[in-house]
Scaffold this active site. Structure first.
Site, PDB file in Angstrom:
ATOM      1  N   HIS A   9      46.980  49.437  28.893  1.00 22.52           N
ATOM      2  CA  HIS A   9      46.255  48.325  29.528  1.00 22.52           C
ATOM      3  C   HIS A   9      47.224  47.269  30.058  1.00 22.52           C
ATOM      4  CE1 HIS A   9      43.402  44.692  28.912  1.00 22.52           C
ATOM      5  NE2 HIS A   9      42.980  45.348  29.968  1.00 22.52           N
ATOM      6  N   ARG A  10      47.169  47.018  31.354  1.00 19.12           N
ATOM      7  CA  ARG A  10      48.079  46.064  32.021  1.00 19.12           C
ATOM      8  C   ARG A  10      49.542  46.416  31.698  1.00 19.12           C
ATOM      9  NH1 ARG A  10      44.986  40.359  30.423  1.00 19.12           N
ATOM     10  NH2 ARG A  10      42.922  41.288  30.247  1.00 19.12           N
ATOM     11  N   GLU A  36      46.900  51.296  33.370  1.00 23.76           N
ATOM     12  CA  GLU A  36      45.905  50.468  34.061  1.00 23.76           C
ATOM     13  C   GLU A  36      46.586  49.232  34.606  1.00 23.76           C
ATOM     14  OE1 GLU A  36      42.613  47.281  34.084  1.00 23.76           O
ATOM     15  OE2 GLU A  36      44.544  47.256  33.075  1.00 23.76           O
ATOM     16  N   GLU A 113      42.485  48.741  38.971  1.00 26.40           N
ATOM     17  CA  GLU A 113      41.300  47.878  38.895  1.00 26.40           C
ATOM     18  C   GLU A 113      41.325  46.864  40.028  1.00 26.40           C
ATOM     19  OE1 GLU A 113      40.450  45.713  35.236  1.00 26.40           O
ATOM     20  OE2 GLU A 113      38.902  44.594  36.301  1.00 26.40           O
ATOM     21  N   LYS A 115      40.227  43.565  41.313  1.00 27.18           N
ATOM     22  CA  LYS A 115      39.727  42.333  40.686  1.00 27.18           C
ATOM     23  C   LYS A 115      38.932  41.506  41.694  1.00 27.18           C
ATOM     24  CE  LYS A 115      40.837  42.039  36.328  1.00 27.18           C
ATOM     25  NZ  LYS A 115      39.697  42.169  35.434  1.00 27.18           N
ATOM     26  N   ASP A 231      46.228  47.978  24.539  1.00 23.54           N
ATOM     27  CA  ASP A 231      47.430  47.152  24.739  1.00 23.54           C
ATOM     28  C   ASP A 231      48.632  47.756  24.007  1.00 23.54           C
ATOM     29  OD1 ASP A 231      45.787  45.365  26.065  1.00 23.54           O
ATOM     30  OD2 ASP A 231      45.565  44.011  24.354  1.00 23.54           O
TER      31      ASP A 231
HETATM   32  O1  G3P Z   1      40.125  48.475  32.480  1.00 22.71           O
HETATM   33  C1  G3P Z   1      39.766  47.809  31.333  1.00 22.71           C
HETATM   34  C2  G3P Z   1      40.076  46.349  31.417  1.00 22.71           C
HETATM   35  O2  G3P Z   1      41.226  46.164  32.183  1.00 22.71           O
HETATM   36  C3  G3P Z   1      38.977  45.543  31.975  1.00 22.71           C
HETATM   37  O3  G3P Z   1      39.110  44.219  31.669  1.00 22.71           O
HETATM   38  O4  G3P Z   1      39.708  41.931  32.044  1.00 22.71           O
HETATM   39  O5  G3P Z   1      41.372  43.450  31.017  1.00 22.71           O
HETATM   40  O6  G3P Z   1      40.827  43.668  33.414  1.00 22.71           O
HETATM   41  P1  G3P Z   1      40.323  43.283  32.062  1.00 22.71           P
HETATM   42 MG    MG Z   2      41.938  45.395  34.066  1.00 22.13          MG
END
Ligand code: G3P
Ligand code: MG
Length: 247
Positions: A9-10, A36, A113, A115, A231
């Site tokens: 994640h990120r 991601e 993603e 945004k 994470d």
């Molecule tokens: O892809 C899952 C997650 O990234 C969605 O929420 O706010 O972390 O972008 P956020």
């Molecule tokens: Mg995200």
């Protein structure tokens, strides 16, 4: 039984400054199955990788991404707010992340993603499609968004684009996608999944977020979900061995 994909994640947000090249490099180092990232558009129409609409939380600057040029964004320190050890990290352009993935021969899953749920960023879908069509990538691509209109726009521009629905509370809004387009994956918040359970929705197409505790990881692995978004990809990959053999 399918092996649950571990998606960073990120980047590896828990151990490195989110959405920076350092975080993506770490995700690659630990051999995450997926990565991601979050995309926004600058004032001069450049795609940049950052989570928030503003630079305030993750950098030493102030202001909204949409009001700043790429040059202005590149002056900011995107690492020190995580740790002084990362003071040289910058907000990467989308292209820089793609270059890194190519250089490192990444063959996993890239979850892009869009945004667009707070700022619409008109034209962002077209830009992403154009970039992604320029090259034959070795990795698989899935587009996600909380803004389903964005996902529809992606499908209108590339019928074969894989899309995943992001949601926190209810996925009733999925109806907006309509019959015309196939939704490849559900990316729900874990709290929703725990509440609703897996009775109605196939675990084979679930990739919940943000799975950071061992108990949540165990739940996803035990249910053999398609993936989990975490994470802590290194921790999740180690934990997976307990439930699912490595391939
Ligand atoms: O892809 C899952 C997650 O990234 C969605 O929420 O706010 O972390 O972008 P956020
Ligand atoms: Mg995200």
């Amino acid at each position: 039984m399918q092996q649950t994909k571990v998606i960073a994640h990120r980047g590896s947000k828990g151990t490195h400054p989110e959405n920076t090249l350092a975080a993506f490099q770490e995700a690659l180092r630990v051999e995450s199955d997926g990565i991601e990232l979050d995309l926004h558009l600058t004032k001069d129409q450049q795609l940049v990788v950052i989570h928030d609409e503003s630079v305030n939380r993750t950098t030493n600057g102030k202001g909204k991404v949409k009001d700043m040029t790429l040059y202005e964004i590149k002056q900011l320190d995107a690492g020190s707010s995580f740790s002084p050890a990362f003071k040289d990290e910058k907000i990467p352009s989308f292209q820089e992340v793609l270059d890194l993935l190519v250089k490192e021969d990444f063959k996993g899953l890239l979850n892009i993603e869009l945004k667009t749920d707070h700022e619409p960023y008109p034209g962002i879908e077209e830009k992403v499609i154009q970039i992604m069509k320029q090259h034959k990538w070795l990795f698989q691509v899935v587009y996600s968004s909380f803004n389903y209109d964005s996902l529809i726009r992606m499908k209108e521009r590339d019928y074969e684009a894989e899309i995943a629905l992001l949601f926190e509370k209810s996925k009733g809004a999925q109806k907006k996608i309509g019959e015309k387009y196939t939704i490849c994956m559900w990316h729900p918040k874990i709290n929703w999944l725990k509440r609703v359970g897996l009775k109605t929705y196939p675990h084979q197409s679930m990739r919940p977020w943000t799975i950071n505790s061992l108990s949540q990881m165990d739940y996803c692995f035990e249910q053999a979900m398609s993936g989990l978004i975490t994470d802590y990809p290194e921790l999740a990959l180690k934990r997976r061995k307990k439930w699912q053999p490595d391939r």
